[in-house]
Design a protein around this motif. Sequence first.
Motif, short mmCIF file in Angstrom:
data_model
loop_
_atom_site.label_atom_id
_atom_site.label_comp_id
_atom_site.label_asym_id
_atom_site.label_seq_id
_atom_site.Cartn_x
_atom_site.Cartn_y
_atom_site.Cartn_z
N LYS A 293 48.86 49.88 48.95
CA LYS A 293 49.39 48.52 48.97
C LYS A 293 48.92 47.75 47.74
N GLN A 294 47.65 47.91 47.38
CA GLN A 294 47.11 47.21 46.22
C GLN A 294 47.79 47.69 44.94
N ASP A 295 48.01 48.98 44.81
CA ASP A 295 48.68 49.52 43.63
C ASP A 295 50.10 48.98 43.54
N TYR A 296 50.78 48.87 44.67
CA TYR A 296 52.14 48.34 44.67
C TYR A 296 52.13 46.88 44.21
N LYS A 297 51.15 46.12 44.67
CA LYS A 297 51.07 44.72 44.26
C LYS A 297 50.81 44.61 42.76
N LYS A 298 49.94 45.46 42.24
CA LYS A 298 49.65 45.41 40.81
C LYS A 298 50.89 45.75 40.00
N LYS B 236 53.30 42.87 39.92
CA LYS B 236 52.89 41.80 39.01
C LYS B 236 53.15 42.20 37.56
N GLN C 221 45.59 51.14 52.21
CA GLN C 221 45.18 49.90 51.55
C GLN C 221 45.27 50.03 50.03
N ILE C 222 44.81 51.17 49.52
CA ILE C 222 44.88 51.39 48.08
C ILE C 222 46.33 51.43 47.62
#
Length: 80
Positions: free
Chosen positions: A23-28, A31, A20-21
């Motif tokens: 995936k969130q880092d990839y999204k950041k 962006k 999960q972390i």
Amino acid sequence: MGKKDAAGVRAGPVDQYRKQIGKQDYKKSKKELKSQKQRAEKKNSAIGVKEVILVLLAFLAVMVAVYAFLFWQLSGKDEQ
């Protein structure tokens, strides 16, 4: 031997949390890359002060040349 034993074991909560972390880092980062691209495009497409000054100087040079040509033509006719 190790593969057979590990195949039945599901990912633990720690592994799920890490995913999960990730995936969130990839999204950041995605962006951030998008915003950096937009800033670079704005910078490249914006008209700079140098370009404006060059256009004005070119226009002024053309006007001076036209004025000098007309002045030369009109002053030559008066002498004759």
